[in-house]
Design a protein around this motif. Structure first.
Motif, PDB file in Angstrom:
ATOM      1  N   ARG A 244       0.828  -1.198   0.000  1.00  0.00           N
ATOM      2  CA  ARG A 244       0.000   0.000   0.000  1.00  0.00           C
ATOM      3  C   ARG A 244       0.876   1.267   0.000  1.00  0.00           C
ATOM      4  NH1 ARG A 244      -1.580   3.606   3.325  1.00  0.00           N
ATOM      5  NH2 ARG A 244      -0.400   2.692   5.026  1.00  0.00           N
ATOM      6  N   LEU A 248       1.848   3.995  -3.016  1.00  0.00           N
ATOM      7  CA  LEU A 248       1.264   5.312  -2.768  1.00  0.00           C
ATOM      8  C   LEU A 248       1.760   6.268  -3.851  1.00  0.00           C
ATOM      9  CD1 LEU A 248      -0.309   7.179  -0.760  1.00  0.00           C
ATOM     10  CD2 LEU A 248       1.873   7.612   0.350  1.00  0.00           C
ATOM     11  N   LYS A 251      -0.105  11.172  -7.236  1.00  0.00           N
ATOM     12  CA  LYS A 251      -1.476  11.573  -7.538  1.00  0.00           C
ATOM     13  C   LYS A 251      -2.372  11.426  -6.290  1.00  0.00           C
ATOM     14  CE  LYS A 251      -4.712  10.095 -11.081  1.00  0.00           C
ATOM     15  NZ  LYS A 251      -5.374   8.953 -10.479  1.00  0.00           N
ATOM     16  N   ASP A 252      -2.211  10.316  -5.557  1.00  0.00           N
ATOM     17  CA  ASP A 252      -2.992  10.132  -4.318  1.00  0.00           C
ATOM     18  C   ASP A 252      -2.651  11.221  -3.308  1.00  0.00           C
ATOM     19  OD1 ASP A 252      -3.950   7.725  -5.289  1.00  0.00           O
ATOM     20  OD2 ASP A 252      -2.389   6.527  -4.296  1.00  0.00           O
ATOM     21  N   GLN A 254      -1.526  14.121  -3.829  1.00  0.00           N
ATOM     22  CA  GLN A 254      -2.047  15.409  -4.289  1.00  0.00           C
ATOM     23  C   GLN A 254      -3.581  15.476  -4.141  1.00  0.00           C
ATOM     24  OE1 GLN A 254      -1.444  16.083  -8.476  1.00  0.00           O
ATOM     25  NE2 GLN A 254      -2.344  18.122  -8.426  1.00  0.00           N
ATOM     26  N   ASN A 255      -4.260  14.477  -4.701  1.00  0.00           N
ATOM     27  CA  ASN A 255      -5.727  14.564  -4.764  1.00  0.00           C
ATOM     28  C   ASN A 255      -6.443  14.011  -3.539  1.00  0.00           C
ATOM     29  OD1 ASN A 255      -5.378  15.698  -7.251  1.00  0.00           O
ATOM     30  ND2 ASN A 255      -5.603  13.772  -8.340  1.00  0.00           N
ATOM     31  N   ASP A 256      -6.098  12.791  -3.138  1.00  0.00           N
ATOM     32  CA  ASP A 256      -6.833  12.192  -2.016  1.00  0.00           C
ATOM     33  C   ASP A 256      -6.397  12.796  -0.691  1.00  0.00           C
ATOM     34  OD1 ASP A 256      -7.763  10.718  -4.060  1.00  0.00           O
ATOM     35  OD2 ASP A 256      -6.832   8.821  -3.464  1.00  0.00           O
ATOM     36  N   ASP A 257      -5.078  12.914  -0.503  1.00  0.00           N
ATOM     37  CA  ASP A 257      -4.603  13.431   0.775  1.00  0.00           C
ATOM     38  C   ASP A 257      -4.611  14.954   0.800  1.00  0.00           C
ATOM     39  OD1 ASP A 257      -4.246  10.831   1.392  1.00  0.00           O
ATOM     40  OD2 ASP A 257      -2.089  10.804   1.039  1.00  0.00           O
ATOM     41  N   GLY A 258      -4.625  15.572  -0.374  1.00  0.00           N
ATOM     42  CA  GLY A 258      -4.665  17.042  -0.433  1.00  0.00           C
ATOM     43  C   GLY A 258      -3.441  17.705   0.154  1.00  0.00           C
ATOM     44  N   ASP A 330     -12.220  25.737  -4.432  1.00  0.00           N
ATOM     45  CA  ASP A 330     -12.852  24.902  -3.414  1.00  0.00           C
ATOM     46  C   ASP A 330     -14.110  25.585  -2.864  1.00  0.00           C
ATOM     47  OD1 ASP A 330     -12.775  22.490  -2.202  1.00  0.00           O
ATOM     48  OD2 ASP A 330     -11.450  23.088  -0.557  1.00  0.00           O
ATOM     49  N   LYS A 349      -4.016  20.456   6.335  1.00  0.00           N
ATOM     50  CA  LYS A 349      -4.144  20.399   4.877  1.00  0.00           C
ATOM     51  C   LYS A 349      -4.977  21.587   4.435  1.00  0.00           C
ATOM     52  CE  LYS A 349      -4.163  15.458   5.283  1.00  0.00           C
ATOM     53  NZ  LYS A 349      -4.860  14.206   5.046  1.00  0.00           N
TER      54      LYS A 349
END
Ligand code: GLU
Length: 446
Positions: A244, A248, A251-252, A254-258, A330, A349
């Motif tokens: 996992r 990582l 992209k994750d 940047q986008n998921d974790d912000g 946002d 974040k």
């Protein structure tokens, strides 16, 4: 000499943290030396390579702020590889082998069970014409191996120091598949020669590949570039990165974790070095302090929580102008500079700004229990005069303690519930100045 480097991802997946680290370090080294940085897409494997991944790699690099001076795709260089392959065949450095994967597997198994290192036995070198004719009659087509010289292979690695291998301990690498497609090893070496790469930076999982590459460099151009092999990152406990964590992607993050790109840059530039890990909002200080001599050979530990800590610190140092547009995207176009300056110390974040905005400017239904009614009414009369700042909460609760019989949880929980409608949430000391006197009074009077 101009320093020339390359970052050479395979577009068979997204840019993951380990790859990104190699990219960041290679880039910092290049920029620290006013060098030239090549983005090379290793896409000889046409089945597994995807345009979507190539695009994601470029997007990830761009987001991190890692620009490239030149880009090349291996798939566009097949003619050149074929030319070198013909030359190496003519020089007797490539030889044909007819084993199937199953036969090779069996050989390995036998060697291992006899306690012999599982290097290729070079059966292909001693095939008779009859044997070859028999294989071909069976419909087999050969794959080709590079014949290593049985001599010492040595280089002075920028991170690992003196590295030594013996040619006889290594398997002759396969460089051309049955179907005629060239494999990574040889293509990589040909590219490094043609693009005049002076420094190859990559993970230490490539060290034994490098040993074989050194002989390929010598066979084709007479000399090898310098090498820097980075110790691979481990998880926080020192174990191999889990699937996992290892996968990582940028992209994750940047986008998921912000998270901010500079949190990854700040961490990856310094992880495993003798410099402290600090939050930077800009790449320049990381370029200025870059030196391979600061890198340790031991395995650095990657802790994703550290990214979040760095991220909070980076936001704390980030001016309004740098986030204005993203906040607007946002839905937070009403946030102004004063609000940003007040809220940024509370953010891990950037996305957290939204919940703060809703808490202070959205519709909150105050919760005031029957038992707390009088207390809240009294507290409202004790509110300090404007302007409010980060000491206002202390001043106010000091007065409440004197003016009522409440303290501790009995004091602050009713205030929290009245001001936020919830039992958990941000530090009230930070919230109060953002809320301001007008809204505070309104909520207390609800
Ligand atoms: N495409 C190879 C990889 O991603 C490149 C290794 C290298 O030569 O740097 O592992």
């Amino acid at each position: 000499m101009t320093v020339k480097t390359r970052f050479a991802p395979s577009p068979t997946g997204f840019l993951h943290v380990g790859n990104a680290r190699t990219a960041i370090i290679t880039w910092l080294f290049t920029r620290a030396n006013n060098g030239h940085f090549l983005l090379r897409i290793d896409d000889t494997d046409r089945e597994r390579s995807k345009d979507e991944y190539e695009q994601a790699i470029e997007d990830g690099m761009t987001w991190l702020g890692l620009n490239w001076d030149e880009k090349a795709n291996q798939k566009d260089r097949m003619d050149r590889y074929a030319e070198v392959i013909e030359k190496l065949k003519a020089d007797g450095r490539l030889y044909a082998c007819y084993e199937t994967p199953e036969e090779l597997g069996l050989k390995r198994k036998t060697q291992l069970s006899r306690g012999i290192p599982p290097t290729y036995d070079r059966a292909g070198l001693s095939l008779t014409d009859e044997q070859i004719a028999k294989y071909e009659a069976e419909g087999r087509t050969p794959h080709w191996r590079f014949k290593l010289l049985h001599e010492p292979i040595e280089w002075n690695d920028l991170i690992r120091g003196e590295v030594a291998f013996k040619g006889e301990d290594l398997s002759d690498p396969v460089v051309l598949r049955e179907d005629g497609t060239p494999l990574y090893h040889l293509c990589s070496v040909i590219d490094d020669i043609d693009f005049e790469i002076t420094h190859v930076v990559r993970g230490e999982d490539h060290v034994s590949n490098t040993a074989t590459h050194v002989q390929m460099f010598e066979a084709i151009s007479g000399k090898a570039p310098d090498f820097a092999h980075l110790a691979l990152i481990s998880d926080a406990e020192g174990g191999k990165l889990s699937k996992r964590l290892g996968s990582l992607s940028v992209k994750d993050i940047q986008n998921d974790d912000g998270l901010e790109a500079m949190s990854i840059n700040s961490l990856m530039a310094r992880l495993g070095t003798s410099d402290p890990i600090e939050a930077y909002t800009d790449l320049q200080p990381l370029i200025d302090s870059f030196d391979f001599s600061k890198f340790s050979r031991s395995t650095p530990k990657f802790d994703p929580d550290e990214l979040v800590r760095l991220n909070a610190r980076i936001l704390y140092d980030t001016p309004f102008e740098a986030v204005k547009e993203r906040l607007a995207e946002d839905g937070l176009s009403e946030i102004d500079e004063a609000y940003w300056l007040a809220v940024r110390p509370n953010l891990e974040k950037l996305g957290d700004a939204k919940s703060w905005w809703e808490m202070t400017n959205g519709t909150v239904t105050p919760v005031i229990e029957a038992d707390d009614k009088d207390f809240i009414a009294t507290a409202a009369t004790l509110l300090p005069d404007a302007p409010w700042n980060d000491t206002t909460w202390k001043e106010w609760t000091g007065k409440i303690k004197e003016g009522t019989d409440r303290k501790g949880k009995g004091l602050f929980m009713p205030l929290r519930k009245a001001l936020t409608g919830m039992e958990h949430g941000p530090e009230l000391a930070n919230l109060l100045p953002l809320l301001g006197p007008e809204k505070t009074k309104k909520r207390l009077a609800a």
